[in-house]
Write a protein that holds these residues in place. Sequence first.
Motif, PDB file in Angstrom:
ATOM      1  N   MET A   1      44.828  69.110  20.559  1.00  0.00           N
ATOM      2  CA  MET A   1      45.290  69.182  19.178  1.00  0.00           C
ATOM      3  C   MET A   1      44.745  70.462  18.539  1.00  0.00           C
ATOM      4  SD  MET A   1      44.751  66.472  16.115  1.00  0.00           S
ATOM      5  CE  MET A   1      46.306  65.725  15.789  1.00  0.00           C
ATOM      6  N   LYS A   2      45.599  71.139  17.779  1.00  0.00           N
ATOM      7  CA  LYS A   2      45.231  72.375  17.096  1.00  0.00           C
ATOM      8  C   LYS A   2      44.441  72.053  15.828  1.00  0.00           C
ATOM      9  CE  LYS A   2      49.603  74.345  18.497  1.00  0.00           C
ATOM     10  NZ  LYS A   2      50.944  74.668  18.100  1.00  0.00           N
ATOM     11  N   PRO A   3      43.731  73.048  15.291  1.00  0.00           N
ATOM     12  CA  PRO A   3      43.085  72.838  13.992  1.00  0.00           C
ATOM     13  C   PRO A   3      44.153  72.600  12.915  1.00  0.00           C
ATOM     14  CG  PRO A   3      42.279  74.854  15.046  1.00  0.00           C
ATOM     15  CD  PRO A   3      43.414  74.341  15.860  1.00  0.00           C
ATOM     16  N   PHE A   4      43.815  71.807  11.926  1.00  0.00           N
ATOM     17  CA  PHE A   4      44.764  71.433  10.877  1.00  0.00           C
ATOM     18  C   PHE A   4      45.359  72.659  10.184  1.00  0.00           C
ATOM     19  CE2 PHE A   4      45.953  69.759   6.665  1.00  0.00           C
ATOM     20  CZ  PHE A   4      46.751  68.702   7.071  1.00  0.00           C
ATOM     21  N   ASN A   5      44.535  73.685   9.926  1.00  0.00           N
ATOM     22  CA  ASN A   5      45.018  74.902   9.243  1.00  0.00           C
ATOM     23  C   ASN A   5      46.121  75.598  10.032  1.00  0.00           C
ATOM     24  OD1 ASN A   5      43.333  74.551   7.098  1.00  0.00           O
ATOM     25  ND2 ASN A   5      41.759  75.935   7.866  1.00  0.00           N
ATOM     26  N   GLU A   6      46.064  75.514  11.340  1.00  0.00           N
ATOM     27  CA  GLU A   6      47.099  76.145  12.153  1.00  0.00           C
ATOM     28  C   GLU A   6      48.440  75.437  11.959  1.00  0.00           C
ATOM     29  OE1 GLU A   6      47.819  77.361  16.801  1.00  0.00           O
ATOM     30  OE2 GLU A   6      45.786  77.043  16.069  1.00  0.00           O
ATOM     31  N   TYR A   7      48.419  74.137  11.801  1.00  0.00           N
ATOM     32  CA  TYR A   7      49.656  73.393  11.548  1.00  0.00           C
ATOM     33  C   TYR A   7      50.266  73.753  10.204  1.00  0.00           C
ATOM     34  CZ  TYR A   7      48.828  70.386  15.575  1.00  0.00           C
ATOM     35  OH  TYR A   7      48.641  69.907  16.843  1.00  0.00           O
ATOM     36  N   LEU A   8      49.415  74.037   9.216  1.00  0.00           N
ATOM     37  CA  LEU A   8      49.915  74.363   7.885  1.00  0.00           C
ATOM     38  C   LEU A   8      50.685  75.675   7.866  1.00  0.00           C
ATOM     39  CD1 LEU A   8      46.899  73.285   5.650  1.00  0.00           C
ATOM     40  CD2 LEU A   8      49.013  72.031   6.128  1.00  0.00           C
ATOM     41  N   ALA A  17      58.873  70.129  16.545  1.00  0.00           N
ATOM     42  CA  ALA A  17      58.956  70.371  17.980  1.00  0.00           C
ATOM     43  C   ALA A  17      57.607  70.193  18.681  1.00  0.00           C
ATOM     44  CB  ALA A  17      59.486  71.775  18.231  1.00  0.00           C
ATOM     45  N   ASP A  18      56.517  70.220  17.923  1.00  0.00           N
ATOM     46  CA  ASP A  18      55.183  70.108  18.511  1.00  0.00           C
ATOM     47  C   ASP A  18      54.819  68.633  18.685  1.00  0.00           C
ATOM     48  OD1 ASP A  18      52.501  70.153  19.203  1.00  0.00           O
ATOM     49  OD2 ASP A  18      52.006  71.746  17.798  1.00  0.00           O
ATOM     50  N   PRO A  19      54.703  68.174  19.938  1.00  0.00           N
ATOM     51  CA  PRO A  19      54.398  66.752  20.161  1.00  0.00           C
ATOM     52  C   PRO A  19      52.986  66.363  19.736  1.00  0.00           C
ATOM     53  CG  PRO A  19      54.436  67.940  22.248  1.00  0.00           C
ATOM     54  CD  PRO A  19      54.874  68.908  21.179  1.00  0.00           C
ATOM     55  N   GLU A  20      52.094  67.344  19.568  1.00  0.00           N
ATOM     56  CA  GLU A  20      50.718  67.034  19.179  1.00  0.00           C
ATOM     57  C   GLU A  20      50.499  67.087  17.668  1.00  0.00           C
ATOM     58  OE1 GLU A  20      48.124  69.597  21.273  1.00  0.00           O
ATOM     59  OE2 GLU A  20      48.628  68.780  23.237  1.00  0.00           O
TER      60      GLU A  20
END
Length: 54
Positions: A1-8, A17-20
């Motif tokens: 799982m990526k850091p939350f900030n990267e998802y933002l 599209a990102d399953p994680e």
Amino acid sequence: MKPFNEYLGMSAEALLADPEAPESLRIAARIELEKAQKFNLEAEAARTATDKPV
């Protein structure tokens, strides 16, 4: 799982599209895409008949 900030920083399409991706962000992305589609449909319906391409 990526850091939350990267998802933002990701687009709504990339989040879906990102399953994680966290489910809460996926839901928010889906809502944003639905709003954008609704806005586009309303804008298209508001155009006059002479404004539409043949």
